[in-house]
Design an enzyme around this catalytic site. Structure first.
Site, PDB file in Angstrom:
ATOM      1  N   VAL A  16      -1.861  31.984  82.557  1.00  0.00           N
ATOM      2  CA  VAL A  16      -3.114  32.533  82.020  1.00  0.00           C
ATOM      3  C   VAL A  16      -4.248  31.511  82.097  1.00  0.00           C
ATOM      4  CG1 VAL A  16      -4.211  33.390  79.908  1.00  0.00           C
ATOM      5  CG2 VAL A  16      -1.909  34.152  80.519  1.00  0.00           C
ATOM      6  N   ARG A  47       0.949  20.071  78.906  1.00  0.00           N
ATOM      7  CA  ARG A  47       2.036  19.148  78.532  1.00  0.00           C
ATOM      8  C   ARG A  47       2.191  18.061  79.580  1.00  0.00           C
ATOM      9  NH1 ARG A  47       6.224  23.668  76.818  1.00  0.00           N
ATOM     10  NH2 ARG A  47       5.490  24.344  78.826  1.00  0.00           N
ATOM     11  N   VAL A 130      -3.587  40.949  73.102  1.00  0.00           N
ATOM     12  CA  VAL A 130      -3.018  42.301  72.998  1.00  0.00           C
ATOM     13  C   VAL A 130      -3.313  43.057  74.281  1.00  0.00           C
ATOM     14  CG1 VAL A 130      -3.017  44.460  71.699  1.00  0.00           C
ATOM     15  CG2 VAL A 130      -3.501  42.315  70.515  1.00  0.00           C
ATOM     16  N   GLY A 184       5.353  36.414  87.428  1.00  0.00           N
ATOM     17  CA  GLY A 184       4.601  35.811  86.314  1.00  0.00           C
ATOM     18  C   GLY A 184       4.492  36.721  85.102  1.00  0.00           C
ATOM     19  N   GLU A 187       8.518  35.435  80.710  1.00  0.00           N
ATOM     20  CA  GLU A 187       8.603  33.999  80.493  1.00  0.00           C
ATOM     21  C   GLU A 187      10.031  33.536  80.793  1.00  0.00           C
ATOM     22  OE1 GLU A 187       6.774  33.030  76.801  1.00  0.00           O
ATOM     23  OE2 GLU A 187       5.181  34.467  77.201  1.00  0.00           O
ATOM     24  N   ASP A 198       7.383  40.408  70.522  1.00  0.00           N
ATOM     25  CA  ASP A 198       6.086  40.309  71.209  1.00  0.00           C
ATOM     26  C   ASP A 198       5.236  41.561  70.900  1.00  0.00           C
ATOM     27  OD1 ASP A 198       4.512  39.115  73.782  1.00  0.00           O
ATOM     28  OD2 ASP A 198       4.627  41.288  73.935  1.00  0.00           O
ATOM     29  N   LYS A 202       1.582  42.092  68.654  1.00  0.00           N
ATOM     30  CA  LYS A 202       0.392  42.799  69.161  1.00  0.00           C
ATOM     31  C   LYS A 202       0.022  43.963  68.237  1.00  0.00           C
ATOM     32  CE  LYS A 202       1.520  41.634  73.933  1.00  0.00           C
ATOM     33  NZ  LYS A 202       2.239  42.076  75.125  1.00  0.00           N
TER      34      LYS A 202
HETATM   35  N1  LIG Z   1       1.486  35.572  81.119  1.00  0.00           N
HETATM   36  C1  LIG Z   1       0.910  36.702  80.712  1.00  0.00           C
HETATM   37  O1  LIG Z   1       0.895  37.716  81.420  1.00  0.00           O
HETATM   38  C2  LIG Z   1       0.235  36.745  79.358  1.00  0.00           C
HETATM   39  C3  LIG Z   1      -0.558  37.859  79.026  1.00  0.00           C
HETATM   40  C4  LIG Z   1      -1.225  37.882  77.790  1.00  0.00           C
HETATM   41  C5  LIG Z   1      -1.074  36.836  76.916  1.00  0.00           C
HETATM   42  N2  LIG Z   1      -0.258  35.780  77.256  1.00  0.00           N
HETATM   43  C6  LIG Z   1      -0.138  34.676  76.297  1.00  0.00           C
HETATM   44  O2  LIG Z   1      -0.872  33.567  76.807  1.00  0.00           O
HETATM   45  C7  LIG Z   1      -0.248  32.350  76.390  1.00  0.00           C
HETATM   46  C8  LIG Z   1       0.087  31.514  77.632  1.00  0.00           C
HETATM   47  O3  LIG Z   1       0.955  32.254  78.449  1.00  0.00           O
HETATM   48  P1  LIG Z   1       1.292  31.783  79.943  1.00  0.00           P
HETATM   49  O4  LIG Z   1       2.055  32.897  80.555  1.00  0.00           O
HETATM   50  O5  LIG Z   1       0.088  31.274  80.617  1.00  0.00           O
HETATM   51  O6  LIG Z   1       2.302  30.580  79.651  1.00  0.00           O
HETATM   52  P2  LIG Z   1       2.659  29.361  80.643  1.00  0.00           P
HETATM   53  O7  LIG Z   1       2.495  29.755  82.054  1.00  0.00           O
HETATM   54  O8  LIG Z   1       3.984  28.854  80.175  1.00  0.00           O
HETATM   55  O9  LIG Z   1       1.538  28.259  80.326  1.00  0.00           O
HETATM   56  C9  LIG Z   1       1.487  27.585  79.094  1.00  0.00           C
HETATM   57  C10 LIG Z   1       0.538  26.419  79.254  1.00  0.00           C
HETATM   58  O10 LIG Z   1       0.395  25.784  77.991  1.00  0.00           O
HETATM   59  C11 LIG Z   1       0.662  24.389  78.152  1.00  0.00           C
HETATM   60  N3  LIG Z   1       1.260  23.895  76.916  1.00  0.00           N
HETATM   61  C12 LIG Z   1       2.371  24.311  76.293  1.00  0.00           C
HETATM   62  N4  LIG Z   1       2.616  23.575  75.190  1.00  0.00           N
HETATM   63  C13 LIG Z   1       1.622  22.669  75.112  1.00  0.00           C
HETATM   64  C14 LIG Z   1       1.334  21.600  74.245  1.00  0.00           C
HETATM   65  N5  LIG Z   1       2.110  21.331  73.198  1.00  0.00           N
HETATM   66  N6  LIG Z   1       0.227  20.839  74.478  1.00  0.00           N
HETATM   67  C15 LIG Z   1      -0.577  21.102  75.549  1.00  0.00           C
HETATM   68  N7  LIG Z   1      -0.345  22.111  76.420  1.00  0.00           N
HETATM   69  C16 LIG Z   1       0.744  22.879  76.207  1.00  0.00           C
HETATM   70  C17 LIG Z   1       1.605  24.291  79.335  1.00  0.00           C
HETATM   71  O11 LIG Z   1       1.535  22.981  79.882  1.00  0.00           O
HETATM   72  P3  LIG Z   1       2.412  22.630  81.219  1.00  0.00           P
HETATM   73  O12 LIG Z   1       1.767  23.421  82.322  1.00  0.00           O
HETATM   74  O13 LIG Z   1       2.216  21.162  81.401  1.00  0.00           O
HETATM   75  O14 LIG Z   1       3.800  23.048  80.909  1.00  0.00           O
HETATM   76  C18 LIG Z   1       1.042  25.365  80.243  1.00  0.00           C
HETATM   77  O15 LIG Z   1      -0.048  24.853  80.988  1.00  0.00           O
HETATM   78  C19 LIG Z   1       0.992  32.762  75.587  1.00  0.00           C
HETATM   79  O16 LIG Z   1       0.643  32.796  74.225  1.00  0.00           O
HETATM   80  C20 LIG Z   1       1.275  34.173  76.085  1.00  0.00           C
HETATM   81  O17 LIG Z   1       1.940  34.967  75.115  1.00  0.00           O
HETATM   82  C21 LIG Z   1       0.377  35.709  78.456  1.00  0.00           C
END
Ligand SMILES: NC(=O)c1ccc[n+]([C@@H]2O[C@H](COP(=O)([O-])OP(=O)(O)OC[C@H]3O[C@@H](n4cnc5c(N)ncnc54)[C@H](OP(=O)(O)O)[C@@H]3O)[C@@H](O)[C@H]2O)c1
Length: 322
Positions: A16, A47, A130, A184, A187, A198, A202
């Site tokens: 995201v 991270r 959401v 993607g 997770e 989840d 929402k």
């Molecule tokens: N994916 C979807 O379709 C989607 C849709 C709506 C909402 N969301 C929500 O959006 C959020 C992110 O989802 P995502 O799919 O993008 O997850 P993701 O691909 O796992 O990315 C998470 C990011 O957060 C970073 N991160 C995690 N812990 C951290 C920490 N302690 N300090 C600093 N950075 C940290 C990670 O760093 P690294 O890259 O270094 O690991 C990564 O860049 C979640 O809350 C998810 O529920 C996701």
């Protein structure tokens, strides 16, 4: 005169966060024209700072708390889903910044954030949390602000719909999960998608916005999709979130249901989310669209960032005038 600058901090640059950063950089001139100010991405927390990101490496840090507390950052955009996300959001709000978040669990499990949604706090925006790109939070918050909402129903978890639709057409759970991960949508640990938590988070946010009562995720009764996986081939099974209100009591639940083909929610297929709201004057309203994926969520984050930046701009101008 040079346009004012609104400084943004991004926490999380995965699926995201990367899509958001790419769109922000690609649309910079257009967003500046619409806002009347430049949006400047001043810092990005992740991270692992060694991995390549779609932002200049000099912006990247592993200190998310520093971005949340940096007094020079006007808007914090949180897309990490990290367990500390709620603390970062509260820190940023506490020092007067605006925040945008995609993390449903951070909002739905934190009463102080839900209270801000109840108050329509213009500094907290969570559309992307959401149904990703489906603008239902803003519709409830603004367009239906004068309405009496009777009920909310939705298929809110793209991953479970994706898996159930793939099982319907003969795939196995392992294959469908691998496909969802590679696209993607799922997770690494998809348990929150499969066990309903989840969707519960929402639904809790939608209830809070619709009824102006803080509804935490743990008030939602939840049954996951495990029990229907063996019969998913029958077709029509979806993880359905339902909520109604009786006075100050909100009754909210998430459970698998076998939907009749003519049910509006039966349009949920693949990662498409469907949300139906029944309101006193408007009657039955239905929204549908991509409920997962970087681009769809980035759409919501960019829209929320503009709203948050407008607030930040008012603050800057008020300070300058004072
Ligand atoms: N994916 C979807 O379709 C989607 C849709 C709506 C909402 N969301 C929500 O959006 C959020 C992110 O989802 P995502 O799919 O993008 O997850 P993701 O691909 O796992 O990315 C998470 C990011 O957060 C970073 N991160 C995690 N812990 C951290 C920490 N302690 N300090 C600093 N950075 C940290 C990670 O760093 P690294 O890259 O270094 O690991 C990564 O860049 C979640 O809350 C998810 O529920 C996701």
């Amino acid at each position: 005169m040079a346009p004012p600058i609104i400084r943004l901090g991004l926490i999380g640059c995965g699926t995201v966060g990367s899509a958001f950063a790419e769109q922000l950089l690609a649309r910079e001139p257009m967003l500046a024209r619409r806002l009347g100010a430049r949006l400047h991405l001043a810092g990005v927390a992740v991270r692992d700072t060694r991995r390549k990101r779609p932002v200049p490496q000099t912006f990247v840090t592993d200190d998310a708390a520093a971005i949340a507390s940096d007094p020079d950052i006007d808007v914090v955009v949180e897309a990490s889903g990290a367990p500390q996300a709620s603390d970062w959001l509260r820190t940023a709000l506490g020092r007067g910044a605006s925040v945008v978040t995609a993390s449903k669990q951070a909002v739905a499990r934190t009463p102080a954030l839900l209270e801000r949604l109840v108050r329509r706090d213009q500094r907290l925006w969570c559309e992307g949390a959401v149904a990703a790109g489906v603008p239902v939070v803003r519709a409830l918050r603004e367009s239906l602000a004068g309405e009496e909402v009777h009920a909310i129903r939705g298929v809110l978890n793209g991953t479970s719909t994706f898996l159930l639709s793939r099982l319907e057409t003969g795939s196995t759970l392992d294959l469908a999960l691998a496909e969802a991960r590679s696209l993607g949508y799922a997770e690494a640990d998809p348990s929150a998608d499969l066990d309903g938590s989840d969707a519960a988070a929402k639904l809790a946010i939608l209830c809070t916005v619709a009824w102006r009562i803080p509804v935490t995720a743990d008030l939602v009764t939840v049954t996951g999709i495990d029990g229907v996986l063996p019969v998913a081939r029958e077709g029509g099974w979806r993880l359905v979130a339902t909520a109604t209100r009786d006075g100050d009591h909100v009754c909210a639940r998430v459970a698998p249901e076998r939907l009749a083909p003519r049910d509006p929610l039966a349009a949920a297929y693949g990662v498409i989310n469907v949300v139906e709201v029944r309101a006193a004057l408007a009657g039955a309203l239905t929204w549908s669209g991509a409920g997962a994926g970087g681009a769809a969520t980035a759409s919501a984050l960019v829209g929320d960032t503009l709203a948050a930046a407008r607030q930040a701009l008012h603050r800057l101008r008020a300070r300058a005038a004072a």
